[in-house]
Design an enzyme around this catalytic site. Structure first.
Site, mmCIF file in Angstrom:
data_model
loop_
_atom_site.group_PDB
_atom_site.id
_atom_site.type_symbol
_atom_site.label_atom_id
_atom_site.label_comp_id
_atom_site.label_asym_id
_atom_site.label_seq_id
_atom_site.Cartn_x
_atom_site.Cartn_y
_atom_site.Cartn_z
ATOM 1 N N LYS A 14 0.835 -1.214 0.000
ATOM 2 C CA LYS A 14 0.000 0.000 0.000
ATOM 3 C C LYS A 14 0.870 1.264 0.000
ATOM 4 C CE LYS A 14 -2.137 -1.170 3.878
ATOM 5 N NZ LYS A 14 -1.483 -2.462 4.218
ATOM 6 N N ARG A 89 -10.035 0.595 8.557
ATOM 7 C CA ARG A 89 -9.660 -0.762 8.932
ATOM 8 C C ARG A 89 -10.762 -1.466 9.698
ATOM 9 N NH1 ARG A 89 -3.657 0.095 8.751
ATOM 10 N NH2 ARG A 89 -2.685 -1.907 9.110
ATOM 11 N N ARG A 128 11.979 -6.552 5.422
ATOM 12 C CA ARG A 128 12.040 -5.127 5.747
ATOM 13 C C ARG A 128 12.475 -4.927 7.198
ATOM 14 N NH1 ARG A 128 6.730 -1.563 5.363
ATOM 15 N NH2 ARG A 128 6.231 -2.841 7.171
ATOM 16 N N ARG A 134 11.057 -0.909 12.466
ATOM 17 C CA ARG A 134 9.665 -1.061 12.908
ATOM 18 C C ARG A 134 9.547 -2.273 13.829
ATOM 19 N NH1 ARG A 134 5.063 0.024 8.377
ATOM 20 N NH2 ARG A 134 3.911 -1.292 9.840
ATOM 21 N N ARG A 146 -0.783 -9.272 13.187
ATOM 22 C CA ARG A 146 -1.240 -8.196 12.288
ATOM 23 C C ARG A 146 -2.148 -8.778 11.211
ATOM 24 N NH1 ARG A 146 4.367 -5.616 10.538
ATOM 25 N NH2 ARG A 146 3.109 -4.323 9.135
HETATM 26 P P1 AP5 Z 1 4.671 -1.568 1.910
HETATM 27 O O1 AP5 Z 1 4.484 -0.765 0.677
HETATM 28 O O2 AP5 Z 1 5.222 -0.898 3.114
HETATM 29 O O3 AP5 Z 1 3.309 -2.324 2.280
HETATM 30 P P2 AP5 Z 1 2.093 -1.839 3.166
HETATM 31 O O4 AP5 Z 1 0.894 -2.518 2.608
HETATM 32 O O5 AP5 Z 1 2.088 -0.356 3.239
HETATM 33 O O6 AP5 Z 1 2.484 -2.535 4.528
HETATM 34 P P3 AP5 Z 1 2.603 -1.961 6.017
HETATM 35 O O7 AP5 Z 1 3.756 -2.579 6.681
HETATM 36 O O8 AP5 Z 1 2.503 -0.483 6.017
HETATM 37 O O9 AP5 Z 1 1.400 -2.673 6.649
HETATM 38 P P4 AP5 Z 1 0.370 -2.299 7.708
HETATM 39 O O10 AP5 Z 1 -0.893 -2.071 6.988
HETATM 40 O O11 AP5 Z 1 0.373 -3.367 8.729
HETATM 41 O O12 AP5 Z 1 0.995 -1.029 8.429
HETATM 42 P P5 AP5 Z 1 0.410 0.377 8.842
HETATM 43 O O13 AP5 Z 1 1.551 1.286 8.918
HETATM 44 O O14 AP5 Z 1 -0.762 0.744 8.024
HETATM 45 O O15 AP5 Z 1 5.565 -2.832 1.525
HETATM 46 C C1 AP5 Z 1 5.993 -3.756 2.494
HETATM 47 C C2 AP5 Z 1 7.389 -4.267 2.108
HETATM 48 O O16 AP5 Z 1 7.287 -5.003 0.899
HETATM 49 C C3 AP5 Z 1 8.391 -3.163 1.855
HETATM 50 O O17 AP5 Z 1 9.653 -3.568 2.302
HETATM 51 C C4 AP5 Z 1 8.366 -3.013 0.336
HETATM 52 O O18 AP5 Z 1 9.586 -2.533 -0.177
HETATM 53 C C5 AP5 Z 1 8.087 -4.423 -0.109
HETATM 54 N N1 AP5 Z 1 7.335 -4.497 -1.378
HETATM 55 C C6 AP5 Z 1 6.365 -3.632 -1.810
HETATM 56 N N2 AP5 Z 1 5.892 -4.017 -3.015
HETATM 57 C C7 AP5 Z 1 6.555 -5.152 -3.333
HETATM 58 C C8 AP5 Z 1 6.515 -6.034 -4.463
HETATM 59 N N3 AP5 Z 1 5.677 -5.809 -5.488
HETATM 60 N N4 AP5 Z 1 7.321 -7.121 -4.456
HETATM 61 C C9 AP5 Z 1 8.175 -7.355 -3.409
HETATM 62 N N5 AP5 Z 1 8.277 -6.543 -2.319
HETATM 63 C C10 AP5 Z 1 7.481 -5.459 -2.289
HETATM 64 O O19 AP5 Z 1 -0.137 0.067 10.321
HETATM 65 C C11 AP5 Z 1 0.746 -0.219 11.380
HETATM 66 C C12 AP5 Z 1 -0.050 -0.305 12.685
HETATM 67 O O20 AP5 Z 1 -0.618 0.977 12.989
HETATM 68 C C13 AP5 Z 1 -1.238 -1.275 12.700
HETATM 69 O O21 AP5 Z 1 -0.840 -2.601 12.997
HETATM 70 C C14 AP5 Z 1 -2.109 -0.662 13.791
HETATM 71 O O22 AP5 Z 1 -1.592 -0.976 15.068
HETATM 72 C C15 AP5 Z 1 -1.912 0.834 13.564
HETATM 73 N N6 AP5 Z 1 -2.908 1.376 12.627
HETATM 74 C C16 AP5 Z 1 -2.658 1.957 11.413
HETATM 75 N N7 AP5 Z 1 -3.790 2.352 10.831
HETATM 76 C C17 AP5 Z 1 -4.795 2.011 11.675
HETATM 77 C C18 AP5 Z 1 -6.219 2.135 11.603
HETATM 78 N N8 AP5 Z 1 -6.820 2.699 10.524
HETATM 79 N N9 AP5 Z 1 -6.946 1.666 12.643
HETATM 80 C C19 AP5 Z 1 -6.348 1.111 13.730
HETATM 81 N N10 AP5 Z 1 -5.019 0.950 13.863
HETATM 82 C C20 AP5 Z 1 -4.244 1.406 12.824
HETATM 83 MG MG MG Z 2 2.177 1.022 4.861
#
Ligand code: AP5
Ligand code: MG
Length: 194
Positions: A14, A89, A128, A134, A146
């Site tokens: 994402k 979410r 990562r 992280r 997660r």
């Molecule tokens: P990346 O692009 O970072 O993927 P992502 O989907 O953004 O993954 P996140 O780690 O951000 O996931 P998340 O949804 O758990 O985290 P968030 O910060 O939202 O890519 C991931 C890796 O893969 C990278 O190393 C990238 O280089 C690699 N990659 C990308 N594309 C690729 C490809 N095509 N092929 C190979 N590799 C690739 O949330 C974190 C925490 O915050 C949650 O757990 C929760 O506690 C809290 N939180 C956030 N939002 C909310 C909400 N709305 N409600 C409640 N709690 C929340």
């Molecule tokens: Mg992300």
């Protein structure tokens, strides 16, 4: 306005794809995960409370993230649109987002869902985790939690957006460029009908 919910499990890509989409379509990127990590970096009270949950791979309370999104929408009244990354979410967040947007005379254009299997997600996040700093990327148990939170609370939003005829699935496996191409084609085909 073009308001996209970029959807998908942890590690689906994402954040990676958001960076490219905001550049191409001149949108504002709203990632609740990034906003929360910035609160943690600034050691605010909100950040310190959120960190306890995030480090375990659990969701933070709805009112916290809805409040963050509300203030970002208020700060950016004149934009081409938004990419919502990692938000909504839960059902409560999806309902709140619809309400906030309608108060601003706009709406979600589409949900684009990146589909990636659990094995690939775990591989990406552990990789990562070697240098991201992280805490929630550091071990398989937290990553599993997660994904579990996603399956229980977030995946059902597919039905919410399908009911509004806004759900579109995209294969999230392949090169970053291939996936970006698929997202852009989907946006182009949706744009014709919005
Ligand atoms: P990346 O692009 O970072 O993927 P992502 O989907 O953004 O993954 P996140 O780690 O951000 O996931 P998340 O949804 O758990 O985290 P968030 O910060 O939202 O890519 C991931 C890796 O893969 C990278 O190393 C990238 O280089 C690699 N990659 C990308 N594309 C690729 C490809 N095509 N092929 C190979 N590799 C690739 O949330 C974190 C925490 O915050 C949650 O757990 C929760 O506690 C809290 N939180 C956030 N939002 C909310 C909400 N709305 N409600 C409640 N709690 C929340
Ligand atoms: Mg992300």
């Amino acid at each position: 306005m073009l308001n996209i919910v970029l959807f998908g499990p942890p590690g689906a890509g994402k954040g990676t794809q958001s960076e490219k989409l905001i550049e191409k379509y001149q949108l504002i990127h709203l990632s609740t995960g990034d906003l929360l990590r910035s609160e943690i970096a600034q050691q605010t009270e909100l950040g310190m409370k959120a960190k306890l949950l995030m480090d375990k791979g659990e969701l933070v309370p709805d009112e916290v993230v809805i409040g963050m999104i509300r203030s970002k929408l208020d700060q950016n009244k004149s934009t081409n649109g938004f990419i919502f990354d990692g938000f909504p979410r839960t059902a409560a967040q999806a309902e709140a987002l619809d309400k906030l947007l309608s108060e601003n005379n706009t709406a979600i254009s589409c949900m684009l869902a990146l589909e990636v299997d659990n094995e690939e997600l775990t591989k990406r996040l552990l990789l990562r985790g070697k240098d991201s700093g992280r805490a929630d990327d550091q071990n398989e148990d937290i990553i599993r939690n997660r994904i579990k939170e996603y399956n229980n609370k977030t995946a059902p939003l597919k039905d919410y957006y399908t009911a509004q005829r806004k759900f579109h699935a995209i294969n999230g496996i392949g090169s970053v460029e291939e996936i970006f191409g698929a997202l852009c084609s989907e946006i182009a085909s949706i744009h014709q009908v919005i």
